[in-house]
Enzyme design. Structure first.
Site, PDB file in Angstrom:
ATOM      1  CE  LYS A 242      -1.790   1.573   4.003  1.00  0.00           C
ATOM      2  NZ  LYS A 242      -1.469   2.995   4.320  1.00  0.00           N
ATOM      3  CG  ASN A 243       2.247   2.639   3.506  1.00  0.00           C
ATOM      4  OD1 ASN A 243       1.081   2.961   3.217  1.00  0.00           O
ATOM      5  ND2 ASN A 243       2.624   2.375   4.743  1.00  0.00           N
TER       6      ASN A 243
ATOM      7  CB  CYS B 198      -4.901   9.681  11.840  1.00  0.00           C
ATOM      8  SG  CYS B 198      -3.460   9.407  12.859  1.00  0.00           S
TER       9      CYS B 198
ATOM     10  NE  ARG C 235       0.284  10.535  10.412  1.00  0.00           N
ATOM     11  CZ  ARG C 235      -0.278   9.490   9.759  1.00  0.00           C
ATOM     12  NH1 ARG C 235      -1.413   9.020  10.181  1.00  0.00           N
ATOM     13  NH2 ARG C 235       0.283   8.989   8.688  1.00  0.00           N
TER      14      ARG C 235
ATOM     15  CG  ASP D 114       6.202  20.618  10.191  1.00  0.00           C
ATOM     16  OD1 ASP D 114       5.680  19.505  10.080  1.00  0.00           O
ATOM     17  OD2 ASP D 114       7.066  20.874  11.039  1.00  0.00           O
TER      18      ASP D 114
ATOM     19  CG  ASP E 118       3.131   1.449   9.322  1.00  0.00           C
ATOM     20  OD1 ASP E 118       3.408   1.712   8.145  1.00  0.00           O
ATOM     21  OD2 ASP E 118       2.774   2.319  10.144  1.00  0.00           O
TER      22      ASP E 118
ATOM     23  NE  ARG F  18      -7.487   4.562   5.276  1.00  0.00           N
ATOM     24  CZ  ARG F  18      -6.771   5.524   5.863  1.00  0.00           C
ATOM     25  NH1 ARG F  18      -7.074   5.918   7.080  1.00  0.00           N
ATOM     26  NH2 ARG F  18      -5.770   6.102   5.244  1.00  0.00           N
TER      27      ARG F  18
HETATM   28  C1  EPZ Z   1       3.998   6.967   6.148  1.00  0.00           C
HETATM   29  O1  EPZ Z   1       3.221   8.000   6.706  1.00  0.00           O
HETATM   30  C2  EPZ Z   1       3.095   5.740   6.079  1.00  0.00           C
HETATM   31  N1  EPZ Z   1       1.941   6.035   5.218  1.00  0.00           N
HETATM   32  C3  EPZ Z   1       2.604   5.384   7.485  1.00  0.00           C
HETATM   33  O2  EPZ Z   1       1.845   4.179   7.369  1.00  0.00           O
HETATM   34  C4  EPZ Z   1       3.824   5.093   8.357  1.00  0.00           C
HETATM   35  O3  EPZ Z   1       3.391   4.829   9.672  1.00  0.00           O
HETATM   36  C5  EPZ Z   1       4.764   6.313   8.350  1.00  0.00           C
HETATM   37  O4  EPZ Z   1       5.139   6.639   6.994  1.00  0.00           O
HETATM   38  C6  EPZ Z   1       6.051   6.051   9.132  1.00  0.00           C
HETATM   39  O5  EPZ Z   1       6.740   4.967   8.567  1.00  0.00           O
HETATM   40  C7  EPZ Z   1       2.101   5.980   3.870  1.00  0.00           C
HETATM   41  O6  EPZ Z   1       3.184   5.702   3.377  1.00  0.00           O
HETATM   42  C8  EPZ Z   1       0.879   6.236   3.046  1.00  0.00           C
HETATM   43  P1  EPZ Z   1       6.080  10.337   8.188  1.00  0.00           P
HETATM   44  P2  EPZ Z   1       3.788   9.518   6.710  1.00  0.00           P
HETATM   45  O7  EPZ Z   1       5.969  11.601   7.437  1.00  0.00           O
HETATM   46  O8  EPZ Z   1       4.556   9.758   5.472  1.00  0.00           O
HETATM   47  C9  EPZ Z   1       6.300  13.585  11.662  1.00  0.00           C
HETATM   48  C10 EPZ Z   1      -0.033   2.786   7.617  1.00  0.00           C
HETATM   49  O9  EPZ Z   1      -0.537   2.250   8.608  1.00  0.00           O
HETATM   50  N2  EPZ Z   1       6.138  14.573  10.585  1.00  0.00           N
HETATM   51  O10 EPZ Z   1       7.287   9.453   7.982  1.00  0.00           O
HETATM   52  O11 EPZ Z   1       2.656  10.411   7.029  1.00  0.00           O
HETATM   53  C11 EPZ Z   1       5.039  12.758  11.876  1.00  0.00           C
HETATM   54  O12 EPZ Z   1       4.132  13.420  12.725  1.00  0.00           O
HETATM   55  C12 EPZ Z   1       0.440   4.223   7.685  1.00  0.00           C
HETATM   56  O13 EPZ Z   1       0.165   2.205   6.514  1.00  0.00           O
HETATM   57  C13 EPZ Z   1       6.185  15.931  10.896  1.00  0.00           C
HETATM   58  O14 EPZ Z   1       6.354  16.312  12.058  1.00  0.00           O
HETATM   59  O15 EPZ Z   1       4.790   9.451   7.956  1.00  0.00           O
HETATM   60  C14 EPZ Z   1       5.581  11.492  12.490  1.00  0.00           C
HETATM   61  O16 EPZ Z   1       5.787  11.685  13.879  1.00  0.00           O
HETATM   62  C15 EPZ Z   1       0.147   4.861   9.042  1.00  0.00           C
HETATM   63  N3  EPZ Z   1       6.046  16.836   9.896  1.00  0.00           N
HETATM   64  C16 EPZ Z   1       6.935  11.312  11.805  1.00  0.00           C
HETATM   65  O17 EPZ Z   1       7.281  12.605  11.269  1.00  0.00           O
HETATM   66  C17 EPZ Z   1       5.862  16.449   8.582  1.00  0.00           C
HETATM   67  O18 EPZ Z   1       5.761  17.323   7.690  1.00  0.00           O
HETATM   68  C18 EPZ Z   1       6.921  10.301  10.668  1.00  0.00           C
HETATM   69  O19 EPZ Z   1       5.934  10.687   9.749  1.00  0.00           O
HETATM   70  C19 EPZ Z   1       5.810  15.076   8.289  1.00  0.00           C
HETATM   71  C20 EPZ Z   1       5.952  14.153   9.308  1.00  0.00           C
END
Ligand code: EPZ
Length: 416
Positions: free
Chosen positions: A22-23, A116, A121, A124, A303, A395
């Protein structure tokens, strides 16, 4: 809203085919927006999220056909540079249209994704990165407006190796003028595949799979045919099912993407064998308690944190589970405790006191991976479990009840 009825305790056995990731497929679908032509993607899982992304691409003006797990996306006719709120609020990955639409058309309007189940989420890192590439970003009644006459390469360093922000900046920078250097980039296999596919489209990306990626912008990208990598999170979920309920084999998976998970399963007593694209695991008679701290790749994936907690809830002894990626991703704890688990939360550390057995109950899904944890708990539990709000699991897992039925679990979907 559908629910699952599970009568726990059945041993499971046999083999299960792992679907495409999916990701990985979600950013690949938006990368197709970079091409004035048709992109085909194979091994696409049939999920709520992939169907949501198809709807979004059609709203933007792409032609999309989905048949037998293959997608054909033709982005020549893209004519609406807006991702609407009522779609983005259901799937954060909609935000992946930002980079490609800005790169190809110079402007885009995307609704801010909501939070979520487990918390805010933020986006920035995505926005700061695009500003570094020369975009003007403004917020207008809940929508991000991004504009740029053209994008210019720059150095971008993330405070945290964000998967989404790395993906968006990669898709923006491939058509930017000059060189972009991304530091502290995400190294997840899904991002590696995105880089490889963008290069197959004609981009010029080096440092793939490292935390320092350099992109030399090009003028145009061309059509490609893609096979999505297997879903390591789906595979890890079934490995845990096999460790607790029976000997199973996973086909079409990549053991290299699960090294830390396999190590932890072996520490808990699992006997695991693998080939290049399969994994076999035997039921563990007495599960050893093993502490886990989630990390960005190649560490233990967040995950699989909820699923590991379900596993540890019947382990012999006490274990701790810490999530360093999402400090509040613990909505599954009260639901697992309803199944008889003994789990306490202190800050972002869960303390799991293993119990002899779980007992069936009515529980509620709160997000994709928490739902998977509840299914694992329910197939282990004695008696009947009813899991509501299974749209969460739809999903991210393709035909999960059919796959578990084929392994011998007693699980039924009640359409409501
Ligand atoms: C991806 O989400 C995955 N989703 C998530 O999987 C996964 O948990 C996550 O990466 C971490 O591996 C998809 O790929 C569609 P991040 P993403 O940006 O990209 C912070 C599932 O169950 N952050 O790596 O949204 C954020 O809050 C889903 O399949 C900021 O602060 O994750 C988090 O603490 C759930 N500012 C950390 O970074 C930003 O602009 C990691 O988030 C972006 C992120």
């Amino acid at each position: 809203m559908d629910k699952f009825i599970i009568n726990g305790g059945n041993p499971i056995s046999g083999s299960v085919d792992i679907s495409g990731a999916k990701n990985a497929v979600l950013p690949l679908m938006t990368a197709a927006l970079l091409v004035d032509g048709e992109t085909t993607i194979n091994s696409v899982p049939d999920l709520r999220d992939t169907r949501t992304m198809i709807r979004l691409l059609k709203i933007i003006g792409a032609e999309v056909a989905f048949k037998n797990n293959s997608l054909a996306i033709n982005a020549s006719g893209v004519n609406n540079l807006e991702a609407p709120y009522d779609l983005v609020k259901t799937m954060r990955a909609s935000f992946y249209v930002l980079g490609p639409l800005l790169a190809r058309f110079g402007e885009v309007r995307v609704s801010l994704p909501g939070g979520c189940a487990w918390g805010p989420r933020p986006v920035d890192y995505h926005l700061k990165g695009l500003e570094k590439l020369g975009a003007t970003i403004s917020l207008e009644s809940g929508y991000i407006m991004a504009k740029a006459k053209y994008l210019k390469g720059n150095k971008i360093s993330f405070d945290f190796p964000s998967v989404g922000a790395t993906g968006n900046i990669l898709m923006a920078s491939v058509l930017a003028r000059g060189e972009t250097r991304i530091e502290n980039a995400a190294k997840e296999p899904e991002i590696v595949q995105l880089c490889e596919v963008l290069n197959k489209m004609g981009a010029n990306i080096i440092g793939i799979g490292t935390d320092k990626i350099t992109v030399h912008g090009v003028d145009k990208l061309h059509s490609v045919d893609i096979d999505v990598i297997p879903d390591r999170v789906e595979a890890g979920t079934y490995l845990i099912a096999g460790a607790t309920m029976g000997d199973i084999t996973l086909n079409n998976c990549n053991p290299k993407h699960l090294e830390d998970v396999i190590d932890k399963l072996k520490l808990s007593g699992a006997n695991i064998s693998s080939t290049e694209n399969s994994l076999s695991i035997e039921k563990i008679e007495l599960v050893e308690a093993v502490d886990v701290t989630t990390e960005v790749y190649p560490g233990f994936p967040t995950d699989l944190q909820a699923q590991w907690m379900a596993f540890m809830s019947i382990a012999n002894g006490k274990s701790t589970i810490i999530d360093t990626v999402y400090h509040d991703r613990f909505t599954h704890i009260p639901e697992l405790n309803r199944l008889g688990a003994d789990i306490q939360l202190k800050d972002n550390k869960a303390i799991v006191n293993g119990v002899k057995k779980l007992t069936g109950a009515q529980v509620m899904s709160t997000d994709i991976r928490a739902s998977a944890a509840l299914i694992l708990g329910a197939i282990m539990a004695e008696g009947k479990t009813e899991i509501s709000r299974v749209y969460h699991i739809d999903r991210g897992y393709d035909s999960i009840e059919k796959k578990f039925q084929s392994l011998g679990a007693d699980i039924k979907r009640i359409n409501q």
